[in-house]
Design a protein around this motif. Structure first.
Motif, PDB file in Angstrom:
ATOM      1  N   LEU A  28       0.837  -1.253  -0.075  1.00  0.00           N
ATOM      2  CA  LEU A  28      -0.063   0.005   0.016  1.00  0.00           C
ATOM      3  C   LEU A  28       0.892   1.358  -0.016  1.00  0.00           C
ATOM      4  O   LEU A  28       0.328   2.360  -0.565  1.00  0.00           O
ATOM      5  CB  LEU A  28      -0.893   0.044   1.319  1.00  0.00           C
ATOM      6  CG  LEU A  28      -1.968  -0.991   1.186  1.00  0.00           C
ATOM      7  CD1 LEU A  28      -2.846  -0.913   2.516  1.00  0.00           C
ATOM      8  CD2 LEU A  28      -2.957  -0.948   0.014  1.00  0.00           C
ATOM      9  N   LEU A  29       1.849   1.252   0.811  1.00  0.00           N
ATOM     10  CA  LEU A  29       2.728   2.260   0.679  1.00  0.00           C
ATOM     11  C   LEU A  29       3.437   2.496  -0.671  1.00  0.00           C
ATOM     12  O   LEU A  29       3.481   3.789  -0.970  1.00  0.00           O
ATOM     13  CB  LEU A  29       3.850   2.220   2.021  1.00  0.00           C
ATOM     14  CG  LEU A  29       3.331   2.360   3.345  1.00  0.00           C
ATOM     15  CD1 LEU A  29       4.549   1.834   4.262  1.00  0.00           C
ATOM     16  CD2 LEU A  29       2.718   3.632   3.682  1.00  0.00           C
ATOM     17  N   ILE A  30       3.679   1.425  -1.207  1.00  0.00           N
ATOM     18  CA  ILE A  30       4.472   1.478  -2.571  1.00  0.00           C
ATOM     19  C   ILE A  30       3.427   2.394  -3.378  1.00  0.00           C
ATOM     20  O   ILE A  30       3.652   2.974  -4.306  1.00  0.00           O
ATOM     21  CB  ILE A  30       4.841   0.420  -2.876  1.00  0.00           C
ATOM     22  CG1 ILE A  30       6.193  -0.200  -1.846  1.00  0.00           C
ATOM     23  CG2 ILE A  30       5.550   0.291  -4.567  1.00  0.00           C
ATOM     24  CD1 ILE A  30       6.589  -1.409  -2.387  1.00  0.00           C
ATOM     25  N   VAL A  31       2.190   1.775  -3.478  1.00  0.00           N
ATOM     26  CA  VAL A  31       1.342   2.095  -4.429  1.00  0.00           C
ATOM     27  C   VAL A  31       0.913   3.618  -4.285  1.00  0.00           C
ATOM     28  O   VAL A  31       0.975   4.389  -4.958  1.00  0.00           O
ATOM     29  CB  VAL A  31      -0.175   1.298  -4.171  1.00  0.00           C
ATOM     30  CG1 VAL A  31      -1.105   1.978  -4.978  1.00  0.00           C
ATOM     31  CG2 VAL A  31       0.174  -0.190  -4.673  1.00  0.00           C
ATOM     32  N   LEU A  32       0.695   3.978  -2.853  1.00  0.00           N
ATOM     33  CA  LEU A  32       0.478   5.430  -2.596  1.00  0.00           C
ATOM     34  C   LEU A  32       1.620   6.181  -2.868  1.00  0.00           C
ATOM     35  O   LEU A  32       1.426   7.242  -3.539  1.00  0.00           O
ATOM     36  CB  LEU A  32       0.098   5.604  -1.136  1.00  0.00           C
ATOM     37  CG  LEU A  32      -1.475   4.948  -0.599  1.00  0.00           C
ATOM     38  CD1 LEU A  32      -1.375   5.003   0.840  1.00  0.00           C
ATOM     39  CD2 LEU A  32      -2.539   5.532  -1.327  1.00  0.00           C
ATOM     40  N   GLY A  33       2.766   5.568  -2.642  1.00  0.00           N
ATOM     41  CA  GLY A  33       4.121   6.690  -3.006  1.00  0.00           C
ATOM     42  C   GLY A  33       4.083   6.616  -4.428  1.00  0.00           C
ATOM     43  O   GLY A  33       4.167   7.768  -4.853  1.00  0.00           O
ATOM     44  N   THR A  34       3.857   5.902  -5.103  1.00  0.00           N
ATOM     45  CA  THR A  34       3.993   5.735  -6.768  1.00  0.00           C
ATOM     46  C   THR A  34       3.008   6.613  -7.088  1.00  0.00           C
ATOM     47  O   THR A  34       3.110   7.529  -8.061  1.00  0.00           O
ATOM     48  CB  THR A  34       3.504   4.344  -7.395  1.00  0.00           C
ATOM     49  OG1 THR A  34       4.800   3.359  -6.706  1.00  0.00           O
ATOM     50  CG2 THR A  34       3.768   4.523  -8.595  1.00  0.00           C
ATOM     51  N   ILE A  35       1.846   6.552  -6.724  1.00  0.00           N
ATOM     52  CA  ILE A  35       0.542   7.627  -7.157  1.00  0.00           C
ATOM     53  C   ILE A  35       1.196   9.038  -6.773  1.00  0.00           C
ATOM     54  O   ILE A  35       1.043   9.854  -7.574  1.00  0.00           O
ATOM     55  CB  ILE A  35      -0.615   7.118  -6.561  1.00  0.00           C
ATOM     56  CG1 ILE A  35      -1.147   5.924  -7.117  1.00  0.00           C
ATOM     57  CG2 ILE A  35      -1.753   8.487  -6.691  1.00  0.00           C
ATOM     58  CD1 ILE A  35      -2.458   5.532  -6.264  1.00  0.00           C
ATOM     59  N   PHE A  36       1.487   9.218  -5.420  1.00  0.00           N
ATOM     60  CA  PHE A  36       2.105  10.561  -5.071  1.00  0.00           C
ATOM     61  C   PHE A  36       3.365  11.179  -6.112  1.00  0.00           C
ATOM     62  O   PHE A  36       3.308  12.236  -6.343  1.00  0.00           O
ATOM     63  CB  PHE A  36       2.469  10.575  -3.731  1.00  0.00           C
ATOM     64  CG  PHE A  36       3.130  11.902  -3.036  1.00  0.00           C
ATOM     65  CD1 PHE A  36       2.331  12.851  -2.889  1.00  0.00           C
ATOM     66  CD2 PHE A  36       4.441  12.046  -3.028  1.00  0.00           C
ATOM     67  CE1 PHE A  36       2.592  14.174  -2.453  1.00  0.00           C
ATOM     68  CE2 PHE A  36       4.846  13.358  -2.589  1.00  0.00           C
ATOM     69  CZ  PHE A  36       4.054  14.260  -2.317  1.00  0.00           C
ATOM     70  N   ALA A  37       4.120  10.026  -6.378  1.00  0.00           N
ATOM     71  CA  ALA A  37       5.299  10.549  -7.039  1.00  0.00           C
ATOM     72  C   ALA A  37       4.689  10.844  -8.411  1.00  0.00           C
ATOM     73  O   ALA A  37       5.349  11.859  -9.031  1.00  0.00           O
ATOM     74  CB  ALA A  37       6.076   9.248  -7.032  1.00  0.00           C
ATOM     75  N   VAL A  38       3.936  10.031  -9.061  1.00  0.00           N
ATOM     76  CA  VAL A  38       3.362  10.465 -10.322  1.00  0.00           C
ATOM     77  C   VAL A  38       2.694  11.638 -10.285  1.00  0.00           C
ATOM     78  O   VAL A  38       2.767  12.645 -11.234  1.00  0.00           O
ATOM     79  CB  VAL A  38       2.361   9.338 -11.059  1.00  0.00           C
ATOM     80  CG1 VAL A  38       1.723   9.804 -12.139  1.00  0.00           C
ATOM     81  CG2 VAL A  38       3.293   8.026 -11.230  1.00  0.00           C
ATOM     82  N   TRP A  39       1.773  11.744  -9.111  1.00  0.00           N
ATOM     83  CA  TRP A  39       1.205  13.204  -9.255  1.00  0.00           C
ATOM     84  C   TRP A  39       2.089  14.239  -9.028  1.00  0.00           C
ATOM     85  O   TRP A  39       2.066  15.519  -9.245  1.00  0.00           O
ATOM     86  CB  TRP A  39       0.343  13.033  -7.834  1.00  0.00           C
ATOM     87  CG  TRP A  39      -0.599  14.362  -7.464  1.00  0.00           C
ATOM     88  CD1 TRP A  39      -1.631  14.725  -7.914  1.00  0.00           C
ATOM     89  CD2 TRP A  39       0.320  15.506  -6.362  1.00  0.00           C
ATOM     90  NE1 TRP A  39      -1.712  16.294  -7.539  1.00  0.00           N
ATOM     91  CE2 TRP A  39      -0.880  16.702  -6.662  1.00  0.00           C
ATOM     92  CE3 TRP A  39       1.156  15.578  -5.742  1.00  0.00           C
ATOM     93  CZ2 TRP A  39      -0.748  17.748  -5.957  1.00  0.00           C
ATOM     94  CZ3 TRP A  39       1.428  16.466  -5.047  1.00  0.00           C
ATOM     95  CH2 TRP A  39       0.512  17.791  -5.081  1.00  0.00           C
TER      96      TRP A  39
END
Length: 685
Positions: A28-39
């Motif tokens: 979940l942290l990776i997904v959220l981090g990826t989404i945040f990074a993309v954002w």
């Protein structure tokens, strides 16, 4: 004594694997981090690096060429998607007339992301600078320019929901060859006219709907966002078919019309011209002014609380227009006072011509020949077969000089070209008329049926405008008209009609006044019939005026009126085709009397100009015979030619009151009558 053994505590259940939850947490942290990074990358770069992938992907998915000639941005800010493109262009398919579907110098929008996947597209804001949209259907109405599909039918255009817009120099061109509709609209900002108005958009343009040109001017007024209870006020005006239509209201969003109450007002020269634009046929009207509340629900448009006037008459009620497989109009209307001139179009007259020049001129304007009053205005057959309708109309009073009419109730049904006025009821001089009329345009030419029933009606009030005194008249009249004919005009349907017309007068009295009227001097007619000034009412035992109609020609069958002193018979008839009238009435005394002309009184001419023919050949012949006797014998002998022997045969009232044909009429002694018209075209004068 044996002591109880203490029970051992239960073994603890094995806890969940801590390693599993650590993996879930890390994913979940990776997904959220990826989404945040993309954002974050998109937010920092504004997504400008997606310009060429966007062009390629959009072109592939839409099967159109999509290009961005200037700056490009696509990112979330923070949760709303921001889209910006300069020099954006989207091409049209090869079959379209316009080369581009959409082009804009600059477009910027804040978009609700989930609306791109589900439901209706939702734009929180839109800024559009010098855009051009070419929206077009093909000739077969199967494809359109805004449905991005390589195959399949085009979908109807659905305007996205837009909460706020800032539009400059934008044009929209719309073409639908099937309707057909062509519209050219220009959208521009307008100057604020209210201190509460912060944003305002003006829309103007023109076009043609079917063959009717129109102009349009509208304003969308949006208050400043700082004002609580934000609203979008619509003010629009259109000019078409010699009418002006105004629309106003408050919209929840700039493009949100569904289910929103709008105030609509229309005024113009002729309401039938305006409704003809949408293929709805109604009779002509004089100048009209109407207002109502409009609510659109999918393909249904409901107009409620309607009030207004047409000509000198008022109108209120509601109506609904449904545009699905077939256009349908349903209305419930009420009128307190209907001017008789405003009712003229119901039988095909132009009301303005009736008001200024009279019925004969109005008939001539429809194509009728000279000295005719039956209109030759053709039924709108083609239009009647394109829409359906239902009408319930109640009219309290009709303003008329000669015939007092009130309490009209009309039910109308139009189904695929078959028009039924059933029933049409009204009160006339304290009598009731019930009628059913069918106009079936599905048959060629139209099959038309008239069935009109007059309940017992006082003649004093009914004929008050034609020389009959109400105070001395106690007689009544009832009758029925049953005719069937073929034709696409009232004149043609009657000119080919067959059937029967019968009016019955039970026992009563009739007293005339010698009043000269343009239509017919009824007082003079009756006084000449009975050879006197009628110092007291005529006592009627029973009477019948009946006609058999064949091929549009009505012949007396019979005319028979039995009074206390005379028996009135009649022969002849009239023609619906030529509108010629040729009737002869004869009054024979029951007792001997002197100075009786004993000759018929004629009613001749045409429907438009009937006249009395008092000096008949029989009267001239009798005068000649009297002169001869006076020369050969004595002057007193000349009077013998004017002696009524009083041999009139009283009528049996049973067949008369039953409206029987001439063949069933009898004298009081039971003998068949041979002195009345029997439906034969030949007339005995």
């Amino acid at each position: 004594m044996k002591m109880p053994v203490a029970s051992e505590p239960p073994e603890p259940r094995p806890s969940a694997n801590p390693r599993f939850w650590r993996i879930v947490r890390n994913v979940l942290l990776i997904v959220l981090g990826t989404i945040f990074a993309v954002w974050l990358v998109l937010f920092i770069t504004k997504g400008r690096f997606l310009k060429h992938p966007f062009e390629s992907l959009a072109s592939s998915l839409s099967d159109r060429e999509v290009k961005v000639g200037g700056d490009f941005q696509l990112y979330f800010a923070p949760l709303r998607m921001k889209f910006l493109a300069e020099q954006l262009s989207v091409s049209n398919p090869d079959w379209a007339r316009g080369r581009t579907l959409f082009a804009a110098r600059r477009i910027e929008a804040r978009i609700a992301p989930l609306s791109l996947l589900f439901g209706r597209r939702h734009l929180y804001s839109l800024e559009l600078n010098h855009g051009v949209a070419n929206l077009e259907w093909d000739t077969a109405h199967k494809r359109n320019t805004w449905t991005f599909a390589k195959s399949g039918e085009g979908k109807p255009f659905e305007m996205p929901r837009i909460d706020r817009a800032d539009i400059v120099g934008t044009q929209i061109h719309y073409i639908d060859p099937q309707m057909p509709l062509r519209a050219n609209l220009t959208i521009d900002p307008i100057a604020a006219t209210d201190t509460r108005i912060g944003k305002a958009v003006g829309v103007s343009g023109d076009g043609t709907f079917r063959t009717t040109p129109f102009r349009l001017s509208a304003r969308l007024l949006s208050p400043d966002a700082s004002i609580s209870g934000a609203e979008n006020r619509l003010q629009a005006r259109a000019w078409a078919a010699n009418s002006v239509i105004d629309v106003s209201g408050t919209l929840p969003a700039l493009t949100e019309f569904e289910g929103v109450p709008l105030n609509v007002a229309a005024q113009g020269r002729d309401l039938s011209d305006l409704l003809a634009v949408i293929d709805v046929a109604i009779p002509q009207t004089r100048r009209y002014a109407l207002k109502a509340r409009l609510v659109k629900d999918a393909q249904t448009y409901r107009f409620t609380g309607m009030t207004g006037t047409f000509g000198q008459s008022d109108l209120s009620g509601s109506f609904t227009v449904t545009n699905e497989e077939r256009l349908r109009l349903d209305a419930t209307l009420a009128t307190r006072r209907l001017d008789i001139i405003d009712a003229a179009p119901f039988i095909g007259y132009n009301p303005d011509v009736v008001a200024s020049k009279g019925a004969v001129a109005a008939a001539a304007a429809t194509g009728a020949g000279p000295r005719r009053i039956l209109p030759d205005a053709a039924l709108p057959v083609e239009m009647m077969q394109r829409f359906d309708a239902g009408l319930d109309w109640k009219i309290a009073i009709v303003r008329s000089k000669n015939v007092p009419v009130s309490n009209i109730a009309l039910k109308l049904s139009l189904d695929k070209g078959r028009l039924a006025l059933s029933p049409l009821t009204f009160s006339m001089a304290r009598g009731d008329v019930v009628s059913d009329m069918i106009f079936d345009t599905r048959q060629r030419p139209s099959a038309i049926r008239y069935d009109i029933r007059l309940a017992s009606t006082p003649m004093g009030r009914l004929l008050a405008g034609y020389g009959v005194a109400g105070s001395g008249t106690t007689g009544t009249i009832r009758g029925r008209i049953e005719l069937e004919g073929r034709g696409d005009t009232i004149h043609d349907s009657l000119a080919t009609s067959s059937g029967r017309i019968a009016f019955v007068m039970p026992q009563g009295t009739l007293w005339t006044q010698n009043a000269q009227l343009a239509e017919l001097d009824l007082g003079t007619f009756v006084s000449k019939m009975f050879q006197g000034k009628l110092k007291k009412p005529i006592e009627i035992n029973c009477g019948l005026l009946a006609f058999t109609v064949r091929g549009g020609t009505a012949t007396a069958d019979p005319i028979l009126i039995d009074t206390s002193k005379n028996v009135v018979t009649g022969r002849g008839g009239f023609s619906f085709g030529t509108e010629a009238v040729d009737l002869a009435f004869r009054a024979d005394g029951k007792k001997i009397s002197l100075f009786s002309g004993q000759s018929p009184v004629g009613l001749v001419g045409h429907f438009a100009e009937p006249r009395l023919d008092v000096i008949t050949p029989q009267l001239v012949g009798r005068a000649g015979a009297g002169l001869g006797l006076a020369v050969l014998a004595t002057p007193a002998a000349g009077l013998l030619a004017f002696v009524d022997p009083g041999d009139a045969k009283a009528a049996a009232c049973g067949p008369v009151l039953a409206a029987a044909k001439a063949s069933a009429q009898r004298t009081t002694k039971g003998k068949p009558r041979n002195d009345v018209g029997n439906g034969s075209p030949k007339k005995d004068r």
